[in-house]
Design a protein around this motif. Sequence first.
Motif, PDB file in Angstrom:
ATOM      1  N   ILE A 216       6.399  -8.452 -17.767  1.00 46.06           N
ATOM      2  CA  ILE A 216       4.812  -7.852 -17.397  1.00 46.06           C
ATOM      3  C   ILE A 216       4.473  -8.625 -16.137  1.00 46.06           C
ATOM      4  O   ILE A 216       3.930  -8.592 -15.509  1.00 46.06           O
ATOM      5  N   LEU A 248       6.323   1.876 -16.337  1.00 49.45           N
ATOM      6  CA  LEU A 248       4.565   2.339 -16.497  1.00 49.45           C
ATOM      7  C   LEU A 248       4.171   1.272 -15.691  1.00 49.45           C
ATOM      8  O   LEU A 248       2.590   1.482 -15.307  1.00 49.45           O
ATOM      9  N   THR A 249       3.954  -0.011 -15.559  1.00 56.69           N
ATOM     10  CA  THR A 249       3.367  -1.102 -14.862  1.00 56.69           C
ATOM     11  C   THR A 249       3.726  -0.996 -13.582  1.00 56.69           C
ATOM     12  O   THR A 249       2.175  -0.633 -12.591  1.00 56.69           O
ATOM     13  N   TYR A 251       3.184   1.956 -11.949  1.00 55.60           N
ATOM     14  CA  TYR A 251       2.495   3.852 -11.747  1.00 55.60           C
ATOM     15  C   TYR A 251       0.801   2.520 -11.986  1.00 55.60           C
ATOM     16  O   TYR A 251       0.437   3.296 -11.281  1.00 55.60           O
ATOM     17  N   ARG A 317       4.871  12.935  -5.103  1.00 56.50           N
ATOM     18  CA  ARG A 317       3.960  13.472  -5.126  1.00 56.50           C
ATOM     19  C   ARG A 317       2.255  12.828  -5.803  1.00 56.50           C
ATOM     20  O   ARG A 317       1.244  13.014  -4.971  1.00 56.50           O
ATOM     21  N   ALA A 318       3.078  12.101  -6.841  1.00 56.79           N
ATOM     22  CA  ALA A 318       1.514  11.461  -7.886  1.00 56.79           C
ATOM     23  C   ALA A 318       0.702  10.679  -7.155  1.00 56.79           C
ATOM     24  O   ALA A 318      -0.309  10.058  -6.414  1.00 56.79           O
ATOM     25  N   ALA A 320       1.570  10.110  -3.181  1.00 56.29           N
ATOM     26  CA  ALA A 320       0.817  10.988  -2.337  1.00 56.29           C
ATOM     27  C   ALA A 320       1.626  10.707  -0.960  1.00 56.29           C
ATOM     28  O   ALA A 320       1.350  10.388   0.114  1.00 56.29           O
TER      29      ALA A 320
ATOM     30  N   LEU B  47       1.408  11.274 -15.023  1.00 52.16           N
ATOM     31  CA  LEU B  47       1.267  11.405 -13.498  1.00 52.16           C
ATOM     32  C   LEU B  47      -0.023  12.194 -12.981  1.00 52.16           C
ATOM     33  O   LEU B  47      -0.860  13.268 -13.925  1.00 52.16           O
ATOM     34  N   ARG B  48      -0.823  11.148 -12.238  1.00 52.42           N
ATOM     35  CA  ARG B  48      -1.730  11.981 -12.006  1.00 52.42           C
ATOM     36  C   ARG B  48      -1.891  12.463 -10.411  1.00 52.42           C
ATOM     37  O   ARG B  48      -1.370  12.615  -9.516  1.00 52.42           O
ATOM     38  N   GLN B  49      -2.928  13.860 -10.479  1.00 50.46           N
ATOM     39  CA  GLN B  49      -2.178  14.494  -8.695  1.00 50.46           C
ATOM     40  C   GLN B  49      -3.322  13.964  -8.514  1.00 50.46           C
ATOM     41  O   GLN B  49      -4.249  13.091  -8.648  1.00 50.46           O
ATOM     42  N   PRO B  50      -2.753  13.644  -6.909  1.00 46.31           N
ATOM     43  CA  PRO B  50      -3.387  12.936  -5.480  1.00 46.31           C
ATOM     44  C   PRO B  50      -4.976  13.815  -5.260  1.00 46.31           C
ATOM     45  O   PRO B  50      -4.413  14.647  -5.613  1.00 46.31           O
ATOM     46  N   ARG B  63      -9.771   0.819 -14.424  1.00 47.57           N
ATOM     47  CA  ARG B  63     -10.329  -0.818 -14.775  1.00 47.57           C
ATOM     48  C   ARG B  63     -10.350  -1.650 -14.201  1.00 47.57           C
ATOM     49  O   ARG B  63     -11.325  -2.204 -14.712  1.00 47.57           O
ATOM     50  N   ARG B 170      -5.265   2.467 -22.719  1.00 50.45           N
ATOM     51  CA  ARG B 170      -4.442   1.905 -22.532  1.00 50.45           C
ATOM     52  C   ARG B 170      -3.196   2.434 -22.755  1.00 50.45           C
ATOM     53  O   ARG B 170      -3.247   2.318 -24.546  1.00 50.45           O
ATOM     54  N   GLU B 171      -2.117   1.961 -22.529  1.00 48.15           N
ATOM     55  CA  GLU B 171      -0.441   2.306 -23.495  1.00 48.15           C
ATOM     56  C   GLU B 171      -1.077   1.153 -23.899  1.00 48.15           C
ATOM     57  O   GLU B 171      -0.584  -0.029 -23.341  1.00 48.15           O
ATOM     58  N   GLU B 174       1.326  -2.003 -23.043  1.00 49.29           N
ATOM     59  CA  GLU B 174       0.750  -2.262 -21.536  1.00 49.29           C
ATOM     60  C   GLU B 174      -0.198  -3.401 -22.287  1.00 49.29           C
ATOM     61  O   GLU B 174      -0.248  -4.522 -21.357  1.00 49.29           O
ATOM     62  N   GLU B 507      -8.955  10.068   3.760  1.00 49.71           N
ATOM     63  CA  GLU B 507      -7.837   8.904   2.998  1.00 49.71           C
ATOM     64  C   GLU B 507      -8.354   7.601   4.216  1.00 49.71           C
ATOM     65  O   GLU B 507      -7.437   7.675   4.705  1.00 49.71           O
ATOM     66  N   GLU B 567      -7.345  -7.722   0.257  1.00 47.38           N
ATOM     67  CA  GLU B 567      -6.954  -8.038  -1.169  1.00 47.38           C
ATOM     68  C   GLU B 567      -8.110  -8.218  -1.810  1.00 47.38           C
ATOM     69  O   GLU B 567      -7.957  -8.097  -3.012  1.00 47.38           O
TER      70      GLU B 567
END
Lengths: 341, 692
Positions: A216, A248-249, A251, A317-318, A320, B47-50, B63, B170-171, B174, B507, B567
């Motif tokens: 990770i 997950l990372t 993402y 989709r997530a 984009a 997942l989140r929607q764009p 974060r 947080r998961e 992770e 965007e 960056e």
Amino acid sequence: MTIAPPTGNLARTVFSRLLRRALSASLALLLCLGLAFHAGRAVAVETVALLLSEHSGHYIEFSDALSAALNDPALAPAGGKTLRVVELPPGSERPDEARLAGVGAIVAVGAKAMRIAAAWEGVPPVLNVLVPRTSYEKILAEGGRTRRRAQFSAIYLDQPLSRQLNLIRQVLPGKRRVAALLGPDSAPLLPRLRPAIARLGLEIVSEEVGSEPEIIPALSRLLSVSDVMLALPDSVVFTRDTARSVLLTTYRYQKPLIGFSQGYVNAGALAATYSTPAQIARQAAELLRALPPGRAALPAPLSPAYFSVAVNRSVARALALDIPSEAALQAALANLPEVEQ
Amino acid sequence: MPPRPFLPYTLLIAGGALLPGAAAHAGALSESDFLSDLPVVLSATRLRQPLSETPAAMTVIDREMIRDSGAWDVADLFRLVPGMYVAYNVDKEVVPGQVVSYHGMADPYAKRMQIQIDGRSVYTPLFGGPVWSNIPLALEDIERVEVVRGPSAATYGANSFLGVINIITREPGEVQGTMVSLAAGRPGRDATLRHGGRTERSDYRMTLQLRGDNGYTDDADGRFAGNPTRTRSDNKRIGNLSLRSDWRLTDRDELQFQFGYSGGMRETGDVPNNNPRREKEVGSQYEMLRWQRNLGPDEQFSLRFFHNRDRFDENSGGLIQNEHFVYKGIPVTLGVPAPLDGPLSHVAERYDLEAQHSLALGERVRMVWGGGLRHDAVSSLLYMGSSDFRSFRQQNLFGNIEWRPLQKLVLNIGAMVENNSFVGTRTSPRLAANYHLTPAQTVRASVGRAYRNPVLFEQQGNSRWIYPVLSPVGPGLPTSLPLQYLRGQDNLQPERIDSHELGYLHELGHGGALDLKYSYDRVSDLIEAYFFDCCATTIPGTVRTFGNRRDVAIRAFEAQWQQRFGESTQVHFGWASTRIDVLPSAQAGPPPNAYDQTAPRHSQNLLLARQLTPLWRASVGAYRAGPVKAISGDSLPATMRWDLRAARQFRWHGGSGELALVVQNVANTGNREFYADNVLGRRAYASLRFEF
């Protein structure tokens, strides 16, 4: 040692060729004897022996698809042979003479079958299928010089690097920085990966890890300086156990991962090229049919010729991303020349 | 030349690789690595929607922004949301907490927004709104915050009225390892310890936080606008414990368990005798269980249950003096009224069960639907008239279809139907269209309706104080005087919002985006406190009650710009202009609350962060809000505040850490928030975080 009486023109041709070779290369007498032995077995070359790692799942799927492909007249090349398939009992004992009578080639399905077949001596040539490239190369290396590729070849499960990189170009046009997290199995690919990436005008950033806790942190470093992560098969980095935290990372960094299996795409990779057992079976059937009559010398190991493309639409989709259909991607990749690796 | 301690280690690895069978890795690669199925990790629910496809404008605080903002507590973060009004400790009412309010109607309870943490509503059923200062949630455990700027009942359930705050933690997978974080300075002291671990089939994390918070630290004794002001008595000592454990039961089934407890002491009170300085015991806890079955990469079913419990205990009995006054020439002495003469406790519980099914119906249609059951129970002798638990029950069904009839057009069609024991059945529909003008530019239009249910305090509140008459005493004279402070009439309708929104999203690449939004909302049947007469109270016409008495229109324009330069540099900018008009109503006289002043007319926020070197990071935050007078707050001038943060990252013994210095309100402008007594001057604190 006895040589079985030649039967028919086919065997005669083989026999005479053998004699010529034995005369011209007398120093390879031992080898010739071995080949002659095979030729004797190959008089009725119309049988293919299948050795399955297990009598289940993907192996059955392969075996059924191979039988179907061999029996399908539509797939038979003009003047091609009709081949019969017999299944060898699983086990490490060398099959008896009776079972191998008339067998022109053995198809070992899966890594376990490959290991078993590798230990056999004096058997017809072995075509290994449903095996990762690294596993095959490892077996070959362990066997030392005793095994020649023509007698022990393979169709890998691994997609050619150029195909995977072209997939990146197709689904992520404009993204240039490709990250590769390498482990013990995939690290040897780096010397081939670098030129392949450069040829497509992409850049590579890579790190190598040796154990799971390093994954990770290394992944995070790579993701922060790259556009896309290319997963290469590895027994430490991209496994069933690590898939979760790896996905997950990636993402969390909002970076897509290009996987190497349908399973990875279902789990959350953006896309992958992969070959099903049926697709490999089709290629194996074609290869077996095209073998010259008589003593079969197998071609050098091959990458899968038939493949599919999978795309995870939810992930696209997530992130984009607007990605062409799987069929369109497959067609585009199939039309691209594969660069020799 | 590597340091010497590494040398044997290197040799060990090299030696291991040479031993036959002692492979550095667990198993050799096999065909199953290529052919096997893997459990679905990035399921549609994760997942989140764009932003270009969300049916409402959204602000995402990740974060990095949380760290760069130098936020001292969770509520601080919402200053980064355009149109959000945030104030620290507001504790003249019952619930100790911060004010977080979007688009006006700011009151101490923030009850017109839905607040969720991992899908768990933290809306306390007695007064509404979350108990911000008592949520067992450490800033370090937040993955991101999504703020939906607009009603969104079809997606987030009941009370998603003016907006939705959705906090995602947080998961556990992770945050493996241990983290220690220490902070101290003028705002207070904080020590947080987190440990993340795993077993064969689960990941977990545990966080323990101990916090001493100084609240408002500036001396406010004096006068403001002609009225007396007092230094707030608002320190608190809180311990938080939270646990999250994610189990992979099978390849298809995941189970998440969460538990949290927050408890401690909180100072309150500012006016001698009426509201004496004292300590309140506060405690909140929750348990949540969520099972998800992944039926495929595009199809999930989940079942979630949670229970929240909030409790406040206090005893002002010994702190209140008898009252002496002269009535018609007779000196009168009243004792301490019941029930304020003894221990008081307020308990609010919520039980909630929800099932949800999401699936893709072909390439162009996705759907989520489900239903839930909720039971709220509240006990408060002081505000509900008895210690018995009062209940509120609710059932709902919801669904949303995301349909893409054209490549460039996304339609969201959704609704929630709820039935509850206060107001019967209501339907909250929403229709939104997102049209992609170009791949980078999207216009969005949406119309929707949502409701806010009355809370128990408003609907069935009953606060009656009985004063014992100590003198004069005699035959025929009353021995006690009842004072009805509050009486709900159990006749409230929900507040309704009809929302219209137009948005434009551009965007800009590298995660940058410009988001413009105009909204026109009509809020009807606003629940408003007023006085009436009932219940044979001693002073007629002074009983507080609530009615659906007012309609307002909210027009708002908001801009949000986020951009990354190279960056190392990031900027976030938000700007909001909010105008509230009180619409003509049947009620006589002006409204008791100046609704048009309950949101700042203009507000701006800015967060600029830069990684100066690989080890040094600096950020600047700026927050400005126009004049405001919140409901039950004071009329206050505009505030401006600059925050600075400088951080040095470091590595030490294989771990990584950060040492940071934060200065809030650098210019020491003495901002007053909500009440004139709340003076926020310059506050600095240092923090040290180390992960290993």
